[in-house]
Design a protein around this motif. Structure first.
Motif, short mmCIF file in Angstrom:
data_model
loop_
_atom_site.label_atom_id
_atom_site.label_comp_id
_atom_site.label_asym_id
_atom_site.label_seq_id
_atom_site.Cartn_x
_atom_site.Cartn_y
_atom_site.Cartn_z
N LYS A 181 0.82 -1.20 0.00
CA LYS A 181 0.00 0.00 0.00
C LYS A 181 0.86 1.26 0.00
O LYS A 181 0.43 2.31 -0.47
CB LYS A 181 -0.93 -0.01 1.21
N ALA A 238 -9.94 -0.10 -4.98
CA ALA A 238 -9.59 -0.35 -3.59
C ALA A 238 -8.14 0.04 -3.31
O ALA A 238 -7.83 0.66 -2.29
CB ALA A 238 -9.81 -1.82 -3.25
N PHE A 239 -7.24 -0.31 -4.25
CA PHE A 239 -5.83 0.07 -4.08
C PHE A 239 -5.69 1.58 -4.03
O PHE A 239 -5.03 2.14 -3.15
CB PHE A 239 -4.98 -0.48 -5.23
N SER A 273 -7.85 4.05 -3.40
CA SER A 273 -8.46 4.74 -2.26
C SER A 273 -7.67 4.49 -0.98
O SER A 273 -7.50 5.39 -0.16
CB SER A 273 -9.92 4.31 -2.08
N SER A 274 -7.16 3.26 -0.81
CA SER A 274 -6.40 2.95 0.40
C SER A 274 -5.02 3.59 0.38
O SER A 274 -4.43 3.87 1.42
CB SER A 274 -6.26 1.43 0.56
N THR A 275 -4.48 3.83 -0.83
CA THR A 275 -3.15 4.41 -0.95
C THR A 275 -3.16 5.94 -0.91
O THR A 275 -2.33 6.57 -0.26
CB THR A 275 -2.48 3.95 -2.26
N GLY A 308 -6.13 7.92 -0.34
CA GLY A 308 -7.16 8.52 0.50
C GLY A 308 -8.30 9.18 -0.24
O GLY A 308 -9.01 10.01 0.33
#
Length: 243
Positions: free
Chosen positions: A27, A161-162, A164-166, A168
């Motif tokens: 991430k 998903a990658f 947004s999690s990386t 924000g």
């Protein structure tokens, strides 16, 4: 998923200049090797894939030979009325499956050679262009990565998903599937997604790194290309074809 470590990533056009590739397997986005190191790693990986495939090929060829001999024996037994035809039919299916695996392994060897050939061709093209350009040459507009896995819009959630999690925030998209702009340009964009990020931006590099590390095909545009791209963006999916 990469099956038996033998599916390969294909790079058709590589970035010029000293641009770093981003490794996004975790991430946290961190700088990876230089372009030259990435090319060297790709060639090394292709060599290992080829060696593994060649070793597997020997095993599969022996299996096919043994199955072929057994099949011929069964064929004669069926003719003599000693074995039911259903056993011969099962043998035919098993033999066909083994031959299919053998053909796939042979293709892996061909693909390994293709990867090395494409990297060498890209290096030669880069050297030729660099020699013809003044020292302040402009980097290529398009980066193309052929990927090693199948892609469909159903896989978009993994990329979202990658991102947004990386970073924000939600993955920005300017076109998911076919759009009016693509209809106007005459491109089949039904199985692709456009992300309006410059490939040299922090988010663009992070996204490209993630796509590469997961074998997802893409095209990255640094600017407009007449009749192809209206501006900088990352096209996720196989290259579009003319309608």
């Amino acid at each position: 998923m990469i099956r038996q470590g033998l599916q390969l990533a294909f790079i058709s056009v590589l970035l010029l200049g000293s641009n770093s590739v981003i490794n996004a397997q975790t991430k946290k986005v961190t700088p990876a090797n230089t372009l030259a190191e990435s090319r060297s790693s790709l060639v090394s990986a292709a060599g290992k894939h080829k060696t593994a495939a060649q070793e597997l090929l020997l095993v599969q060829e022996a299996e096919v030979k043994k199955a072929q001999e057994k099949h011929e024996q069964l064929r004669q037994l069926v003719v003599d009325g000693l074995v039911a035809r259903v056993e011969l039919e099962q043998s035919e299916r098993s033999l066909a499956a083994l031959k299919a695996k053998l053909d796939a392994t042979r293709q892996q060897i061909v693909d390994s050679d293709k990867v090395v050939a494409e990297v060498r061709a890209a290096e030669q093209l880069e050297n030729t262009q660099a020699a013809a350009q003044p020292k302040s040459f402009v980097k290529l507009t398009v980066l193309r990565y052929g990927g090693s896995v199948g892609w469909s819009l159903g896989n978009l959630g993994v990329v979202q998903a990658f991102f947004s999690s990386t970073f924000g925030r939600a993955l920005p998209t300017s076109a998911v599937g076919q759009s009016a702009a693509h209809n106007r340009l005459g491109w089949d964009h039904r199985h692709a997604v456009d992300v309006p990020l410059h490939p040299d931006s922090r988010e663009g590099k992070g996204l490209i790194g993630f796509l590469q590390s997961n074998g997802i095909p893409f095209l990255a545009f640094r600017g407009a290309v007449p009749g192809v791209s209206t501006g900088p963006h990352i096209h996720i999916g196989r290259p579009s074809h003319r309608l």
